[in-house]
Scaffold this motif. Structure first.
Motif, PDB file in Angstrom:
ATOM      1  N   LEU A 113       0.691  -1.083  -0.027  1.00 45.93           N
ATOM      2  CA  LEU A 113      -0.227   0.144  -0.140  1.00 45.93           C
ATOM      3  C   LEU A 113       0.918   0.898  -0.105  1.00 45.93           C
ATOM      4  O   LEU A 113       0.199   2.565  -0.341  1.00 45.93           O
ATOM      5  CB  LEU A 113      -1.704   0.277   0.944  1.00 45.93           C
ATOM      6  CG  LEU A 113      -2.400  -1.305   1.067  1.00 45.93           C
ATOM      7  CD1 LEU A 113      -2.603  -1.355   3.160  1.00 45.93           C
ATOM      8  CD2 LEU A 113      -2.805  -0.967   0.161  1.00 45.93           C
ATOM      9  N   LEU A 117      -1.352   5.192  -1.017  1.00 42.20           N
ATOM     10  CA  LEU A 117      -2.058   5.807   0.870  1.00 42.20           C
ATOM     11  C   LEU A 117      -1.373   7.117   1.398  1.00 42.20           C
ATOM     12  O   LEU A 117      -0.451   7.679   0.181  1.00 42.20           O
ATOM     13  CB  LEU A 117      -0.859   5.051   2.683  1.00 42.20           C
ATOM     14  CG  LEU A 117      -1.332   3.520   3.014  1.00 42.20           C
ATOM     15  CD1 LEU A 117      -0.558   2.746   3.791  1.00 42.20           C
ATOM     16  CD2 LEU A 117      -2.632   3.345   3.188  1.00 42.20           C
ATOM     17  N   THR A 122      -1.148   8.431   6.304  1.00 36.84           N
ATOM     18  CA  THR A 122      -0.290   7.993   7.330  1.00 36.84           C
ATOM     19  C   THR A 122       0.793   8.270   7.929  1.00 36.84           C
ATOM     20  O   THR A 122       1.168   7.843   9.084  1.00 36.84           O
ATOM     21  CB  THR A 122       1.475   7.960   5.463  1.00 36.84           C
ATOM     22  OG1 THR A 122       0.712   6.997   5.215  1.00 36.84           O
ATOM     23  CG2 THR A 122       2.549   6.991   6.477  1.00 36.84           C
ATOM     24  N   TRP A 130       1.848   1.175  12.370  1.00 37.00           N
ATOM     25  CA  TRP A 130       2.535   0.709  10.663  1.00 37.00           C
ATOM     26  C   TRP A 130       3.223  -1.263  11.852  1.00 37.00           C
ATOM     27  O   TRP A 130       2.956  -1.832   9.655  1.00 37.00           O
ATOM     28  CB  TRP A 130       3.348   1.696  10.629  1.00 37.00           C
ATOM     29  CG  TRP A 130       2.513   2.774  10.055  1.00 37.00           C
ATOM     30  CD1 TRP A 130       1.937   4.130  10.395  1.00 37.00           C
ATOM     31  CD2 TRP A 130       0.988   2.609   8.872  1.00 37.00           C
ATOM     32  NE1 TRP A 130       1.193   4.764  10.126  1.00 37.00           N
ATOM     33  CE2 TRP A 130       0.534   4.095   9.176  1.00 37.00           C
ATOM     34  CE3 TRP A 130       0.333   1.265   8.301  1.00 37.00           C
ATOM     35  CZ2 TRP A 130      -0.582   4.208   7.711  1.00 37.00           C
ATOM     36  CZ3 TRP A 130      -0.355   1.833   7.642  1.00 37.00           C
ATOM     37  CH2 TRP A 130      -1.237   2.970   7.281  1.00 37.00           C
ATOM     38  N   VAL A 142      -3.421  -1.008   6.453  1.00 34.33           N
ATOM     39  CA  VAL A 142      -3.544  -0.350   7.285  1.00 34.33           C
ATOM     40  C   VAL A 142      -4.662  -0.546   8.469  1.00 34.33           C
ATOM     41  O   VAL A 142      -5.589  -1.469   9.263  1.00 34.33           O
ATOM     42  CB  VAL A 142      -4.279   0.283   7.322  1.00 34.33           C
ATOM     43  CG1 VAL A 142      -4.836   2.444   7.997  1.00 34.33           C
ATOM     44  CG2 VAL A 142      -4.445   1.568   5.305  1.00 34.33           C
ATOM     45  N   VAL A 326      -8.092   2.180  -1.850  1.00 35.56           N
ATOM     46  CA  VAL A 326      -7.684   2.863  -0.883  1.00 35.56           C
ATOM     47  C   VAL A 326      -8.673   4.035  -0.733  1.00 35.56           C
ATOM     48  O   VAL A 326      -7.857   4.637   0.442  1.00 35.56           O
ATOM     49  CB  VAL A 326      -6.135   3.242  -1.294  1.00 35.56           C
ATOM     50  CG1 VAL A 326      -5.606   3.835  -0.074  1.00 35.56           C
ATOM     51  CG2 VAL A 326      -5.394   1.709  -1.228  1.00 35.56           C
ATOM     52  N   ASP A 330      -9.642   5.907   3.447  1.00 35.65           N
ATOM     53  CA  ASP A 330      -8.596   6.489   4.033  1.00 35.65           C
ATOM     54  C   ASP A 330     -10.256   7.695   4.604  1.00 35.65           C
ATOM     55  O   ASP A 330     -10.264   7.903   5.094  1.00 35.65           O
ATOM     56  CB  ASP A 330      -8.508   6.937   2.611  1.00 35.65           C
ATOM     57  CG  ASP A 330      -8.297   8.452   3.068  1.00 35.65           C
ATOM     58  OD1 ASP A 330      -7.569   8.638   3.872  1.00 35.65           O
ATOM     59  OD2 ASP A 330      -8.327   9.754   2.638  1.00 35.65           O
TER      60      ASP A 330
END
Length: 430
Positions: A113, A117, A122, A130, A142, A326, A330
């Motif tokens: 990813l 990301l 992040t 992480w 994630v 993604v 998010d």
């Protein structure tokens, strides 16, 4: 993996998921509309409702990227995912736990990813979190919900005993904890009940507080098992509570966490070490007037450190719409939404902004104690170890079970974990 699971028909679940066509193909309509399949492992009604509501909110705001909610099961997820990966039918977005990702990541089934990301996501999750989803430099999930192990205690028994009440600022040491459980033990009552039907993750994760490592990665990248002094503190304490002090209930060793609650409510056990999310079961099941409190787990030379395997969201490598997948992740993990997910699962969010939400720092139902432990959570010792599932099932689980019951001594435990364990791991590292 998450402690709270409900028994389900694993084969039926896997078959149902495959029959729904979880993933695979182009996942796009003729008019250009993208369809993503999101397999969720939420199982409590409150959590399922929140996940479905968030999917509904996404779909309303993104008419060209439709997300289908697919219900999975913690009981069967590993085998079900392996079958769907090999059959080219994997969901686009995968809910799992970080300790289940290693073999899938190394096997090429999950997308790295890092290029996808957004910076805000992040940067909003600490490095420690992480690390739980990082394998060979790639990020394959994630991490978004985490669960420290805490002590759930009978408030009345604690007050009547006069023992010092620990706080995150002044926790019990493992030595003090052993002494306290002796003081709390009396006629018809044990100081503690250790539900150790699945003993490995509990032992290893709490062992970090005492400096335990167990798994050691060499310069060549290969992992070996070595049992040092710090690795023996937690298992030694539990063994002595059961077999020497008789302050821990022997009958609880074969129980799951929820199995101990009737005895806890009935005053048979003064304390039970449980995952943070068990508070929901206690709220729902405790008899009227029962008073309970949440205490931090004991601390060792490394303080309150303990290993966790956060819940994760991953993207299948075969998904033709990784970017859109993604984008949905998010959205799902924006701080306000992460708070909603955490409260629905009675767990802690990994995100810094979400964790700071005032509703997660109240004294009510132990939220503040859990939030105070978040900074001490670390990647579980076995997180990136290939072959760990086999080591756990074939070597460590029976060895710990026999040791805790008194059937074998510490020397034999060490021999099995190290000698037998290294033979297992070696096969995965050739």
């Amino acid at each position: 993996m998450r402690a709270l699971v409900r028994n389900a028909a694993a084969a039926a679940t896997a078959l149902a998921l495959l029959l729904t066509g979880c993933g695979g193909g182009d996942n796009g309509d003729a008019d250009g509309k993208v369809t993503l399949r999101f397999q969720s492992l939420a199982w409590q009604k409150e959590s399922v409702d929140i996940n479905k509501q968030l999917v509904k909110e996404w779909n309303a705001a993104h008419p060209d990227i439709h997300v289908e909610y697919v219900q999975g099961s913690w009981d069967s997820v590993h085998d079900q995912l392996l079958t769907s990966f090999e059959g080219g039918e994997a969901p686009d977005i995968i809910h799992d736990a970080s300790d289940d990702l290693a073999d899938f990541a190394y096997g090429g089934y999950l997308a790295d990813l890092r290029p996808l990301l957004p910076d805000a996501l992040t940067e909003g999750i600490p490095r420690n979190s992480w690390e739980t989803a990082t394998f060979d430099g790639g990020v394959y999930g994630v991490p978004f919900l985490q669960e420290p192990r805490v002590l759930i205690a009978n408030t009345r028994i604690l007050k009547e005993s006069g023992v010092r009440i620990p706080t995150p600022e002044r926790p019990w040491s493992w030595t003090e904890f052993r002494q306290v459980t002796k003081e709390l033990t009396g006629k018809g009552r044990y100081g503690v009940a250790w539900p150790l039907k699945e003993p490995v993750s509990v032992t290893l994760n709490l062992g970090l507080s005492a400096g335990g490592e167990l798994f050691h990665r060499g310069a060549d990248g290969k992992v070996t098992v070595a049992m040092g002094e710090g690795d023996q503190v937690v298992p030694g304490t539990i063994h002595d509570q059961v077999n020497t002090d008789h302050s821990a209930a022997r009958t609880a060793l074969g129980m799951g966490g929820g199995d101990t609650l009737p005895g806890f409510f009935g005053g048979k056990y003064a304390m039970v070490p449980l995952g943070f999310s068990y508070r929901q079961q206690i709220v729902e099941q405790a008899p009227k007037g029962f008073e309970w409190t949440v205490l931090p787990a004991p601390a060792g030379r490394d303080g309150l450190a303990q290993g966790v395997s956060p819940q994760t969201l991953s993207v299948a490598e075969d998904s033709p719409h990784k970017k859109e997948a993604v984008e949905f992740i998010d959205f799902l993990l924006r701080p306000p939404n992460m708070v909603r997910l955490a409260k629905g699962d009675w767990m802690l969010p990994t995100g810094t902004e979400a964790l700071a939400d005032p509703s997660l720092h109240t004294a009510d139902r132990g939220w503040a104690t859990g939030a105070a432990l978040a900074g001490a959570l670390r990647s579980a010792p076995a997180q990136s170890v290939r072959g760990y599932p086999e080591w756990k099932d074939k070597v460590a689980t029976p060895a710990f079970q026999e040791y805790y019951s008194g059937a074998i001594d510490a020397a034999e435990l060490k021999k099995r974990l190290v000698a037998d364990g290294n033979r297992v791991l070696a096969r995965y590292q050739r």
